[in-house]
Write a protein that holds these residues in place. Sequence first.
Motif, PDB file in Angstrom:
ATOM      1  N   ARG A 112       0.834  -1.206   0.000  1.00 20.76           N
ATOM      2  CA  ARG A 112       0.000   0.000   0.000  1.00 20.76           C
ATOM      3  C   ARG A 112       0.865   1.251   0.000  1.00 20.76           C
ATOM      4  NH1 ARG A 112      -5.233  -0.659   1.022  1.00 20.76           N
ATOM      5  NH2 ARG A 112      -5.424   1.448   1.833  1.00 20.76           N
ATOM      6  N   ARG A 114       3.870   1.599  -1.267  1.00 21.93           N
ATOM      7  CA  ARG A 114       4.555   1.758  -2.557  1.00 21.93           C
ATOM      8  C   ARG A 114       3.591   2.174  -3.660  1.00 21.93           C
ATOM      9  NH1 ARG A 114       6.501   3.453  -5.987  1.00 21.93           N
ATOM     10  NH2 ARG A 114       8.401   3.030  -7.148  1.00 21.93           N
ATOM     11  N   GLY A 115       2.324   1.814  -3.533  1.00 17.58           N
ATOM     12  CA  GLY A 115       1.356   2.176  -4.551  1.00 17.58           C
ATOM     13  C   GLY A 115       1.013   3.650  -4.498  1.00 17.58           C
ATOM     14  N   GLU A 116       0.639   4.202  -5.616  1.00 13.92           N
ATOM     15  CA  GLU A 116       0.263   5.603  -5.687  1.00 13.92           C
ATOM     16  C   GLU A 116      -1.039   5.821  -4.937  1.00 13.92           C
ATOM     17  OE1 GLU A 116       0.045   6.662  -9.729  1.00 13.92           O
ATOM     18  OE2 GLU A 116       2.149   6.218 -10.168  1.00 13.92           O
ATOM     19  N   ASN A 119      -2.607   2.808  -3.484  1.00 11.86           N
ATOM     20  CA  ASN A 119      -3.115   1.798  -4.404  1.00 11.86           C
ATOM     21  C   ASN A 119      -2.239   0.549  -4.307  1.00 11.86           C
ATOM     22  OD1 ASN A 119      -3.991   0.227  -6.504  1.00 11.86           O
ATOM     23  ND2 ASN A 119      -3.714   1.778  -8.080  1.00 11.86           N
ATOM     24  N   ALA A 120      -2.755  -0.488  -3.627  1.00  7.13           N
ATOM     25  CA  ALA A 120      -1.966  -1.694  -3.417  1.00  7.13           C
ATOM     26  C   ALA A 120      -1.665  -2.406  -4.731  1.00  7.13           C
ATOM     27  CB  ALA A 120      -2.699  -2.640  -2.462  1.00  7.13           C
ATOM     28  N   ALA A 122      -0.836  -1.019  -7.660  1.00  7.49           N
ATOM     29  CA  ALA A 122       0.378  -0.423  -8.211  1.00  7.49           C
ATOM     30  C   ALA A 122       1.592  -0.843  -7.401  1.00  7.49           C
ATOM     31  CB  ALA A 122       0.249   1.102  -8.237  1.00  7.49           C
ATOM     32  N   GLY A 123       1.438  -0.914  -6.092  1.00 11.67           N
ATOM     33  CA  GLY A 123       2.529  -1.376  -5.243  1.00 11.67           C
ATOM     34  C   GLY A 123       2.888  -2.818  -5.525  1.00 11.67           C
ATOM     35  N   ASP A 125       2.599  -4.354  -8.431  1.00 14.88           N
ATOM     36  CA  ASP A 125       3.356  -4.376  -9.690  1.00 14.88           C
ATOM     37  C   ASP A 125       4.821  -4.031  -9.437  1.00 14.88           C
ATOM     38  OD1 ASP A 125       0.964  -4.924 -10.928  1.00 14.88           O
ATOM     39  OD2 ASP A 125       0.662  -2.892 -11.686  1.00 14.88           O
ATOM     40  N   TRP A 126       5.045  -3.027  -8.577  1.00 15.77           N
ATOM     41  CA  TRP A 126       6.423  -2.612  -8.274  1.00 15.77           C
ATOM     42  C   TRP A 126       7.179  -3.743  -7.568  1.00 15.77           C
ATOM     43  CZ3 TRP A 126       9.922  -1.985  -4.379  1.00 15.77           C
ATOM     44  CH2 TRP A 126      11.030  -1.166  -4.652  1.00 15.77           C
TER      45      TRP A 126
END
Length: 239
Positions: A112, A114-116, A119-120, A122-123, A125-126
């Motif tokens: 959470r 790391r996501g924008e 947004n978990a 997006a996190g 994916d990272w």
Amino acid sequence: MKKILIALLFAPIMAFASGGAVHLDKWPGSVSDKAALQNGAKVFVNYCLNCHGASYMRYKNLLDLGLTEQQVKDNLMFTTDKIGALMTVAARSDEQKQWFGATPPDLTIIARARGEAGNAGAGADWLYTYLRSFYRDENRPTGWNNVVFENVGMPHILYGLQGQQVLNHETHKLELAVPGELAPAAYDKTVSDLVSFMVWMGEPQQEFRRTLGFYVLGFLAVLFVVAYALKKEYWKDIH
């Protein structure tokens, strides 16, 4: 003052999450796959929990993954004998800072964070891309670098499973130089399961929340029909 305190609280996490703009591979996992979450929990405990804590989670929360208390005790508890204990590391933060140069961040809400905007997805994916993007770099103190997080201080803890990659400086692509225990597809699946578990940790009740949301929407739809019928009945003489 409040903003400063929040920034200080999340500074270690953001340091772990920082990195340049790179292409991120789509995380193929899901938090609804109990088998994947169980495997991810096993990988997390065996490889990540040695340095990174998950101090907002208790071992008893792992029962929500479909595991029995005895399975958790036998396979996932190495630092404590209490099922209600927090998932922390044995090493003190000052010791870790001395050993690694910085205290490894807590990973409970890393997906959470790391996501924008929290947004978990997006996190996820990272994290999925990051854990598959380590390569050998003899110029780094640990011998490892990462195309997602350049000059990362963390060594590649999963190299035994993935093998050793090298960066082709002409194509700027990673190439597998020394195979690991797992085939590339199997390693990607293992990383996906690990990321699934970390996404789940950030919000263990997210599947229940989504299911409850559908029930609430269904109830509101039925209520709308009943309310509309009552409205028609009350106003029929007027209209």
